[in-house]
Design an enzyme around this catalytic site. Structure first.
Site, PDB file in Angstrom:
ATOM      1  N   ASN A   1       0.824  -1.214   0.000  1.00  0.00           N
ATOM      2  CA  ASN A   1       0.000   0.000   0.000  1.00  0.00           C
ATOM      3  C   ASN A   1       0.859   1.266   0.000  1.00  0.00           C
ATOM      4  OD1 ASN A   1      -1.509  -2.065   2.165  1.00  0.00           O
ATOM      5  ND2 ASN A   1      -2.788  -1.320   0.507  1.00  0.00           N
TER       6      ASN A   1
ATOM      7  N   ASN B   1      -2.045  -8.528  -2.572  1.00  0.00           N
ATOM      8  CA  ASN B   1      -3.024  -8.541  -3.656  1.00  0.00           C
ATOM      9  C   ASN B   1      -2.938  -7.307  -4.561  1.00  0.00           C
ATOM     10  OD1 ASN B   1      -4.034  -7.603  -1.025  1.00  0.00           O
ATOM     11  ND2 ASN B   1      -5.842  -6.959  -2.161  1.00  0.00           N
ATOM     12  N   HIS B   2      -2.340  -6.202  -4.080  1.00  0.00           N
ATOM     13  CA  HIS B   2      -2.260  -4.985  -4.899  1.00  0.00           C
ATOM     14  C   HIS B   2      -0.933  -4.850  -5.646  1.00  0.00           C
ATOM     15  CE1 HIS B   2      -6.030  -3.609  -3.376  1.00  0.00           C
ATOM     16  NE2 HIS B   2      -5.607  -3.471  -2.132  1.00  0.00           N
TER      17      HIS B   2
HETATM   18 FE   FE2 Z   1      -2.706  -3.824   2.740  1.00  0.00          FE
HETATM   19 FE   FE2 Z   2      -3.795  -6.558   0.832  1.00  0.00          FE
END
Ligand code: FE2
Ligand code: FE2
Length: 257
Positions: free
Chosen positions: A40, A67-68
């Site tokens: 993030n 996931n990002h």
């Molecule tokens: Fe995160």
């Molecule tokens: Fe995540």
């Protein structure tokens, strides 16, 4: 070996507080290695090469993701070229980058594996099956930390038990909420369901709370922005013995003042 692990670093507030506190924390804990989840780091979603460079320059030895990881296209070649940033191991083999790293520390070699949980995150392979291949590739490396980036507490607890005695630590990330269950399992694996977040607590998981509330109240799409206030660094310090078994896991939360 003392390993400092930092949970998901959210945007500029998370990066800036890490920059301000990391030298002091490394000294305070006598850290041999620093591992940080950077999924993030760029505006709250994903990580770009500039911010990966920034974290590595600050003294992060291995950046894990989640996931990002593929949000910013510029990171694709960077993932291929830089062995100290990893993506989840259990994605398609054709995706950029690699799922594990091995680094030399003053206290010996450390292997780091990144795994993605099944629930909501839909990895190509089950993390429970794939982790066996990762450990095979790390054959001979005694100290191993697994960042299990997953939603469900059940998956994380189960992974802790699966790997107890096989790796030094299984640390959960992704929920941004620190759990109170850090302990060393009977086989010597340090375990924590989620290490929390390095970012603003005056928020919903790092995002401006007004925007998230508006989304819930109106059920209309909303552009999320990273919040700015009440920033904390959350994570855990893990002490690993020469045999690869952990002796201690101590969660931390460090505020700006
Ligand atoms: Fe995160
Ligand atoms: Fe995540």
């Amino acid at each position: 070996m003392i390993v400092l692990f930092f949970a998901d670093i959210v945007g500029r507030p998370g990066r800036d507080l890490l920059a301000a506190k990391l030298p002091y924390l490394v000294k305070q804990y006598g850290a041999d290695a620093v591992v940080a989840n950077g999924e993030n780091a760029t505006s709250g979603v994903g990580i770009n090469p500039r911010h990966a460079d920034e974290l590595l320059r600050l003294g992060v030895d291995v950046i894990t993701t989640g996931n990002h990881v593929f949000k910013h296209r510029e990171i694709y070649p960077y993932l291929d070229e830089h062995p100290r940033i990893i993506r989840p191991f259990n994605l398609l083999q054709s995706t950029p980058g690699r799922g594990l790293a091995v680094i030399d520390t003053p206290a010996g070699r450390l292997g780091v594996v990144n795994l993605l949980g099944d629930l909501f995150l839909a990895p190509a392979r089950s993390p429970f099956e794939a982790v066996g291949d990762a450990l095979e590739q790390l054959h001979g490396v005694r100290s191993i930390l697994v960042d299990f980036h997953a939603e469900a507490t059940s998956e994380k607890v189960a992974m802790g038990w699966l790997l107890d005695g096989q790796v030094s630590a299984v640390i959960g990330t992704h929920t941004h909420i620190r759990t109170g269950d850090a302990r060393v399992l009977p086989g010597g694996t340090a375990y924590m369901t989620d290490a929390g977040m390095c970012g603003p607590r005056d928020s919903v998981l790092g995002v401006k709370k007004e925007l998230v509330l508006e989304r819930f109240l109106t059920q209309l799409p909303m552009r999320f922005e990273v919040a700015s206030d009440d920033v904390w660094l959350e994570g855990a310090v893990i002490e690993i013995g020469d045999d690869g078994r952990s002796l201690r896991i101590e969660p931390f939360a460090v505020g700006a003042t």
